[in-house]
Scaffold this motif. Structure first.
Motif, PDB file in Angstrom:
ATOM      1  N   LEU A  45       0.839  -1.205   0.000  1.00  0.00           N
ATOM      2  CA  LEU A  45       0.000   0.000   0.000  1.00  0.00           C
ATOM      3  C   LEU A  45       0.871   1.251   0.000  1.00  0.00           C
ATOM      4  CD1 LEU A  45      -2.702  -1.171   2.552  1.00  0.00           C
ATOM      5  CD2 LEU A  45      -3.180  -0.503   0.197  1.00  0.00           C
ATOM      6  N   ASN A  46       1.928   1.235   0.798  1.00  0.00           N
ATOM      7  CA  ASN A  46       2.835   2.377   0.866  1.00  0.00           C
ATOM      8  C   ASN A  46       3.526   2.605  -0.475  1.00  0.00           C
ATOM      9  OD1 ASN A  46       4.497   4.442   1.946  1.00  0.00           O
ATOM     10  ND2 ASN A  46       6.096   2.954   2.414  1.00  0.00           N
ATOM     11  N   ALA A  47       3.977   1.513  -1.116  1.00  0.00           N
ATOM     12  CA  ALA A  47       4.653   1.639  -2.412  1.00  0.00           C
ATOM     13  C   ALA A  47       3.714   2.200  -3.470  1.00  0.00           C
ATOM     14  CB  ALA A  47       5.193   0.280  -2.843  1.00  0.00           C
ATOM     15  N   ALA A  48       2.470   1.726  -3.472  1.00  0.00           N
ATOM     16  CA  ALA A  48       1.498   2.222  -4.443  1.00  0.00           C
ATOM     17  C   ALA A  48       1.215   3.699  -4.223  1.00  0.00           C
ATOM     18  CB  ALA A  48       0.204   1.420  -4.337  1.00  0.00           C
ATOM     19  N   ASN A  49       1.079   4.084  -2.963  1.00  0.00           N
ATOM     20  CA  ASN A  49       0.785   5.484  -2.655  1.00  0.00           C
ATOM     21  C   ASN A  49       1.969   6.384  -3.010  1.00  0.00           C
ATOM     22  OD1 ASN A  49      -0.999   7.514  -1.299  1.00  0.00           O
ATOM     23  ND2 ASN A  49       0.746   7.649   0.095  1.00  0.00           N
ATOM     24  N   THR A  50       3.184   5.902  -2.770  1.00  0.00           N
ATOM     25  CA  THR A  50       4.376   6.686  -3.093  1.00  0.00           C
ATOM     26  C   THR A  50       4.524   6.874  -4.601  1.00  0.00           C
ATOM     27  OG1 THR A  50       5.499   5.863  -1.105  1.00  0.00           O
ATOM     28  CG2 THR A  50       6.876   6.796  -2.844  1.00  0.00           C
ATOM     29  N   ALA A  51       4.231   5.816  -5.354  1.00  0.00           N
ATOM     30  CA  ALA A  51       4.437   5.848  -6.799  1.00  0.00           C
ATOM     31  C   ALA A  51       3.319   6.580  -7.542  1.00  0.00           C
ATOM     32  CB  ALA A  51       4.558   4.432  -7.344  1.00  0.00           C
TER      33      ALA A  51
END
Length: 464
Positions: A421-427
């Protein structure tokens, strides 16, 4: 002969192996499979140990989940952490807890179930008091916060030692129900923590929050659990570790298949339990908490609550309909619910979002119970040992080793889900790509379960 030994010898029929009570609450000659011993004295002893085991494991899950609740309160307490740092605080306890489950499995045979329950309960004092000190000062460095969050992993490790301990006390015919109660009682700790902590940190805080209470409020209960385990639990001399069995289980392809499925079921439960408060705050900040008088109540606790309650029913339905069928149905439901949730987010309807997420927790709970139920059946019927004619006792021992390893691997889902979830939000600035990724994973796991355990050419169709 001690007074307890004399009492046991008086009450126990001559045909029953007499229990020998040794100093330090060690019990020798324990044989849960002996019906006479079990019905005369064994059942009561086992139930007493189960009750205190559930309480200690419940507190383990509480401590394991504390940071997922506290992080949404940090801005109001003066902390200024990035979204990336927040997700690391959420996921680090799961990473450490999953890793600790492997050595914790062998602690009961090494030190005794009662002794290790006391030690593992007291270890919970470190992350609970550490959290209180960290959140009392908004100037606490992020590195220190992350270290203390990692120590909350002690609570995650408790599951493995608790389940291993109780498995030694119960006969095979009652082991499933006892382990189901032990697991469900522990899982409920996540729900109770998410209900109680927001109330406690705002109670009598006069419109502010008193974050140190989130950790300190559990200290008396932890001390009670440690005292109760010391006073009322027992060690069994017959509890033996099986490192060789664990190494043998690692060579079984079924272990890795079931570990993948357990990541999808239990990993989803613990992962979403950790991020649910933050998702509510990010998507629907107005509904993050509800004011009731002077206290704030978060509805995030409902997710792990329904997931915990669904777990034993998933196991029971698996007994009737087959674990593989139930697991396939659970993954199908999880994929459909997640898709529906993503597609309805633009409606900005909190109550629909909540209902769908509760349905997702329920499906993961059912799948959790069903998947766990599949493991002993698969190893009894389809493992390499079973196919080469190993005795039932040997395959049961192999399955027991596999359960501990699979529970550890599955718990890594609690780390993976927040990080994805964090990676998706960052990207992308959105969680949506992560949810589509979860849907794809559920479909893949459904296909794996069907191909391995349900299709006509698979292993034992209808028996798993």
């Amino acid at each position: 002969m001690t007074e307890r030994t004399a009492d046991t010898a008086t009450l126990t029929p001559p045909t029953v192996p007499a229990l020998e009570h040794r100093p330090g609450r060690w019990i020798a000659n324990w044989d849960a499979e002996n019906p006479a011993q079990w019905e005369s004295v064994g059942r009561g002893i086992a139930r007493r140990n189960l009750n205190w085991s559930i309480f200690a494991e419940f507190l383990g899950f509480v401590v394991w989940q504390l940071w997922s609740i506290v992080v949404v309160q940090l801005p109001a307490a003066g902390f200024r952490f990035s979204t990336n740092e927040i997700f690391w605080l959420i996921s680090m306890p799961s990473l450490v807890g999953a890793t600790l489950r492997i050595p914790y499995t062998f602690m009961v045979p090494r030190f005794g179930g009662r002794n290790w329950t006391v030690v593992s309960a007291l270890l919970l004092l470190i992350p609970s008091t550490g959290l209180a000190f960290c959140v009392a000062n908004p100037g606490t460095p992020f590195g220190v916060m992350l270290l203390v969050a990692a120590l909350a992993g002690f609570g995650g490790g408790n599951f493995a030692s608790s389940m291993a301990n109780i498995s030694f006390f119960y006969p095979a015919r009652e082991k499933g129900w006892a382990l189901g109660l032990n697991a469900a009682g522990g899982n409920l700790g996540a729900a109770v923590a998410q209900l109680a902590v927001p109330v406690a940190v705002t109670l009598l805080a006069a419109g502010t929050i008193n974050l140190p209470v989130a950790g300190l409020m559990w200290v008396p209960l932890i001390l009670l659990a440690a005292f109760g385990a010391w006073k009322y639990m027992d060690n069994l001399t017959s509890a033996r570790g099986d490192v060789a069995g664990s190494l043998a289980a690692l060579k079984e392809p079924h272990l890795w298949v079931m570990a993948l499925l357990y990541i999808g079921t239990f990993g989803s439960f613990i992962g979403f339990a950790g991020v649910f408060p933050k998702l509510i705050k990010d998507y629907f900040p107005a509904f993050s908490s509800f004011g009731i008088g002077t206290v704030a109540l978060s509805l995030a606790f409902l997710g792990p609550l329904v997931g915990s309650l669904a777990r034993p029913y998933g196991g029971r339905m698996a007994d009737r309909l087959g674990g593989a069928r139930m697991t396939v149905a659970a993954f199908a439901a999880m994929a459909a619910i997640t898709l529906t949730m993503v597609w309805t987010l633009p409606m900005k309807n909190f109550w629909l979002f909540l209902i769908l997420f509760l349905a997702l927790f329920t499906a993961s709970g059912f799948g959790n119970g069903a998947t766990y139920r599949m493991i002993p059946v698969i190893f009894a019927l389809h493992s390499r040992a079973a196919r080469t004619g190993a005795a039932p006792a040997a395959t049961q021992k192999l399955a027991s080793s596999a359960l501990g390893l699979i529970s550890a691997i599955g718990a890594y889902g609690g780390f993976v889900i927040p990080q994805v979830l964090n990676a998706a939000n960052t990207a992308t600035g959105s969680y949506t790509p992560a949810f589509y990724g979860f849907v794809a994973a559920y479909v893949l796991m459904l296909a794996v379960c069907w191909a391995c355990y349900l299709r006509p050419a698979g292993h034992g169709k209808g028996h798993v």
